[in-house]
Design an enzyme around this catalytic site. Sequence first.
Site, PDB file in Angstrom:
ATOM      1  N   GLN A   1      -5.105  -1.813   9.822  1.00 17.38           N
ATOM      2  CA  GLN A   1      -4.753  -3.092   9.188  1.00 17.38           C
ATOM      3  C   GLN A   1      -5.162  -4.252  10.098  1.00 17.38           C
ATOM      4  OE1 GLN A   1      -3.313  -3.439   6.021  1.00 17.38           O
ATOM      5  NE2 GLN A   1      -3.657  -5.620   6.336  1.00 17.38           N
TER       6      GLN A   1
ATOM      7  N   LYS B   1       0.845  -1.203   0.000  1.00 14.59           N
ATOM      8  CA  LYS B   1       0.000   0.000   0.000  1.00 14.59           C
ATOM      9  C   LYS B   1       0.881   1.254   0.000  1.00 14.59           C
ATOM     10  CE  LYS B   1      -3.640  -2.586   2.254  1.00 14.59           C
ATOM     11  NZ  LYS B   1      -4.260  -3.042   3.495  1.00 14.59           N
TER      12      LYS B   1
ATOM     13  N   ASP C   1     -11.470   1.960   3.692  1.00  9.07           N
ATOM     14  CA  ASP C   1     -11.644   0.507   3.566  1.00  9.07           C
ATOM     15  C   ASP C   1     -13.123   0.144   3.387  1.00  9.07           C
ATOM     16  OD1 ASP C   1      -9.507  -1.185   3.421  1.00  9.07           O
ATOM     17  OD2 ASP C   1      -9.127  -1.225   5.576  1.00  9.07           O
TER      18      ASP C   1
END
Length: 282
Positions: free
Chosen positions: A96, A52, A119
């Site tokens: 995460q 990322k 997300d």
Amino acid sequence: MAEIINGKELAKKIRLQLKQKVEELKNDGVQPKLSVIMVGNDKASEVYVRNKSKACNEIGIAFEEYLLPEETTGEQLLNIIETLNQREDVHGILLQSPIPKHLDIREAFNYIDYKKDVDGFHPINVGKLAIGEAGFVSCTPAGVMEMLKEYNIEIQGKRAVIIGRSNIVGKPLAQLLLNENATVTVCHSKTQNIEQIAKEADILVAALGKPKFITANMVKKDAVVIDVGINRTDDGKLVGDVDFENVEKVASYITPVPGGVGPMTVAMLMRNVVRATKLSII
Ligand code: NAP
């Protein structure tokens, strides 16, 4: 022989388009920024976060990382999220997963400002998806939809079968396909006669995390097969959930692993960050 859906190439094309958009934002004096929080030391997460970060660098999105120790308390985690929620220079926040078991990941996801929830895990964004309103959509399912679109694969009226019902892949993908007028069936570990159901699919999505689960006899001739799975074999190779070698002889389109859905997930995250930045200046 099936045509390979090249997620790597498509993701590259999308990243190039995004780079242009980031340039325009910068010319208007806005620098998009993604903040990633990682708690504990999960090896796979480290690789995902590195990917990322690389994508952000390539596109021109600023990237910052909070590496929190295993023993971080729930309160400390929420405090960091709150600080990021308030910061005007941060447009996207990503927690995460996995995080250590003593922490409540749902509570943490719910705490992220839904306008920075790149997300697409916040209940407001999940709800918007359910009623067909614009919001942030979970990156992997969004990537799958983008692949179907790029290859002009018809969705309307088609029978779609998804194997896996997680909140981050199976369920949002079912919603997206339904919004595009597919007839959707979602299978899970308690589903009976899964082979038979899979064989009815015009679009078959494997998102369960079991190597070679989808065999050629489970696939209808000329079906489109999307392999979301990422599994590591004993010799360190990355494989999906589909027996690629045999299924590609039956399917009309198929995604490879690696080089299929994976790169698209990162590209969709980048798209969400750019979108969050644009929305923040309206
Ligand atoms: P997850 O949360 O573990 O969910 C797995 C789902 O598969 C569950 O709904 C489970 O059913 C179902 N399942 C498990 N075994 C099954 C079986 N034998 N038959 C039918 N259904 C079964 O996983 P996830 O996060 O959705 O991820 C799924 C896979 O995609 C993993 O390999 C993951 O690494 C990969 N992934 C890839 C990307 C990417 O970017 N390519 C992104 C995210 C995930 P129950 O609900 O009944 O337990």
